[in-house]
Design an enzyme around this catalytic site. Structure first.
Site, PDB file in Angstrom:
ATOM      1  N   ASN A 180       5.378  -7.319  -4.850  1.00 18.05           N
ATOM      2  CA  ASN A 180       5.155  -6.086  -5.587  1.00 18.05           C
ATOM      3  C   ASN A 180       6.550  -5.541  -5.905  1.00 18.05           C
ATOM      4  OD1 ASN A 180       4.635  -3.415  -6.257  1.00 18.05           O
ATOM      5  ND2 ASN A 180       3.946  -2.826  -4.199  1.00 18.05           N
ATOM      6  N   LYS A 191       7.232  -2.796  -7.250  1.00 21.51           N
ATOM      7  CA  LYS A 191       7.213  -1.317  -7.143  1.00 21.51           C
ATOM      8  C   LYS A 191       7.889  -0.699  -8.382  1.00 21.51           C
ATOM      9  CE  LYS A 191       6.886  -1.717  -2.211  1.00 21.51           C
ATOM     10  NZ  LYS A 191       6.998  -1.107  -0.904  1.00 21.51           N
ATOM     11  N   HIS A 229      -2.715   0.329  -2.980  1.00 18.15           N
ATOM     12  CA  HIS A 229      -1.451   0.154  -2.254  1.00 18.15           C
ATOM     13  C   HIS A 229      -1.169   1.438  -1.464  1.00 18.15           C
ATOM     14  CE1 HIS A 229       2.847  -0.105  -1.420  1.00 18.15           C
ATOM     15  NE2 HIS A 229       2.642  -1.416  -1.433  1.00 18.15           N
ATOM     16  N   GLU A 251       1.318   3.210  -1.084  1.00 13.69           N
ATOM     17  CA  GLU A 251       2.050   4.272  -1.792  1.00 13.69           C
ATOM     18  C   GLU A 251       1.122   5.014  -2.756  1.00 13.69           C
ATOM     19  OE1 GLU A 251       5.310   1.739  -2.978  1.00 13.69           O
ATOM     20  OE2 GLU A 251       5.783   1.521  -0.852  1.00 13.69           O
ATOM     21  N   GLU A 269      -1.622  -4.223   4.806  1.00 14.93           N
ATOM     22  CA  GLU A 269      -0.262  -3.681   4.831  1.00 14.93           C
ATOM     23  C   GLU A 269      -0.269  -2.393   5.650  1.00 14.93           C
ATOM     24  OE1 GLU A 269       2.201  -5.029   1.322  1.00 14.93           O
ATOM     25  OE2 GLU A 269       0.827  -3.621   0.422  1.00 14.93           O
ATOM     26  N   GLY A 326       8.342  -0.636   3.750  1.00  8.65           N
ATOM     27  CA  GLY A 326       9.517   0.034   3.187  1.00  8.65           C
ATOM     28  C   GLY A 326      10.702   0.152   4.119  1.00  8.65           C
ATOM     29  N   SER A 372       7.419  -5.141   5.488  1.00  9.14           N
ATOM     30  CA  SER A 372       8.687  -5.594   6.078  1.00  9.14           C
ATOM     31  C   SER A 372       8.702  -7.076   6.424  1.00  9.14           C
ATOM     32  CB  SER A 372       9.041  -4.746   7.308  1.00  9.14           C
ATOM     33  OG  SER A 372       9.336  -3.426   6.921  1.00  9.14           O
TER      34      SER A 372
END
Ligand code: 13P
Length: 305
Positions: free
Chosen positions: A52, A54, A140, A142, A212, A218, A258
């Site tokens: 991804n 982002k 996702h 986020e 995730e 992140g 990560s």
């Protein structure tokens, strides 16, 4: 049951695609690797590797990245490993012109579920289909935690992607707080049951899941241990079985959060982890290609002989 056996490649290894096996209860799509030198058949599970991007990479950066990645992974059999990249919206059209979907699948990071309408700032499934997208990501962390998206909305996105013949990659994961309260199983089961509500067995070929954990994603994330990830993946697969029955084993479940060159091999060696969904460690094509190569090797070393 072996459903079909196709051998198209010549050379040291003959290959045949299978789905499941009578002897080894492998999950997900698999293929037979006929190792003629050692006179044995190895059942190898198909793996999935994606990134991804982002809100990083301009159009030019994305197309350069894709060209390099395609070049550096061209010798990897796509029967062994499916590769996919999810760039930002502005790069999707050029990205599609840059890579062959048989080499690298492309997806969108988000989508609104309606085909058209008074929804300023949103992108519809028709628009993504027009750009030749193979998949759409929904949920996702986020999107859920920065933009406040709800499970019911992810469900509408999943249904809409499927209705337009694109794969739906549903991302799920618990927050650190939920984990500390011992609520991870409840959270994951809820996200799956709502996210996939109303979806039929026939749509399984277009369903993918990424686990995730929010606390692992992140720059401030801590990678999940391979054992913890495996435990959650088992629970996810068990929940998918409750939802869709036995054919649910065809749904790939990827780990993300990560992932890096140090932990990728340990994670992919876990029997319930079908692939890796990578952020930062994948954003340089040569490093991602190397990570993929090493992960495939690690996985093969852990196959039943
Ligand atoms: P990182 O690998 O940078 O933690 O990001 C993972 C991710 O969010 C993939 O969707």
């Amino acid at each position: 049951m072996i459903k079909c056996a196709v051998s198209t490649r010549k050379g040291r290894f003959g290959q045949a695609l299978i789905w499941g096996s009578p002897k080894f209860p492998v999950y997900g799509k698999s293929y037979l690797n006929l190792d003629k030198r050692k006179d044995r058949v190895v059942i190898v599970k198909k793996l999935y590797f994606g990134s991804n991007l982002k809100m990083y990479k301009t159009v030019q950066e994305t197309t350069e990245y894709l060209k390099h990645l395609a070049e550096q992974t061209k010798d990897i059999s796509r029967e062994e490993a499916e590769l996919f990249i999810i760039p930002s919206y502005t790069a999707l059209a050029d990205a599609r012109k840059t890579v062959d979907p048989a080499q690298i699948k492309l997806g969108a990071q988000n989508m609104f579920w309606e085909e058209q309408g008074q929804f300023t700032g949103e992108i519809s499934p028709i628009m993504l289909k027009e750009l030749g997208m193979d998949l759409v990501m929904a949920g996702h962390s986020e999107r859920r935690h920065v933009f406040g998206e709800l499970d019911t909305e992810e469900n509408k996105k999943v249904k809409s992607a499927l209705a337009h013949n694109m794969k739906a990659l549903l991302c799920i994961g618990e927050t650190g707080e939920e984990k500390d309260y011992g609520l991870s199983p409840e959270v994951l089961r809820t996200q799956l049951k709502i996210g996939f509500h109303g979806i039929s067995q026939g749509q399984i070929p277009n369903l993918w899941v990424a686990y995730e954990p929010v606390w692992s994603i992140g720059v401030n994330g801590t990678p999940a241990s391979a054992d913890y990830a495996e435990e959650m993946h088992k629970l996810i697969k068990q929940t998918l079985k409750e939802l869709f029955g036995k054919p649910s084993k065809e749904i790939p479940v990827l780990y993300g959060g990560s992932v890096n060159p140090q932990n990728a091999e340990q994670l992919i060696a876990m029997p319930s982890i079908d692939g890796l969904f990578v952020g930062r460690a994948a954003w340089e094509a040569d490093k991602f290609a190397q990570l993929i190569r090493r992960a495939i090797k690690a996985r093969k070393a852990n196959q039943p002989a």
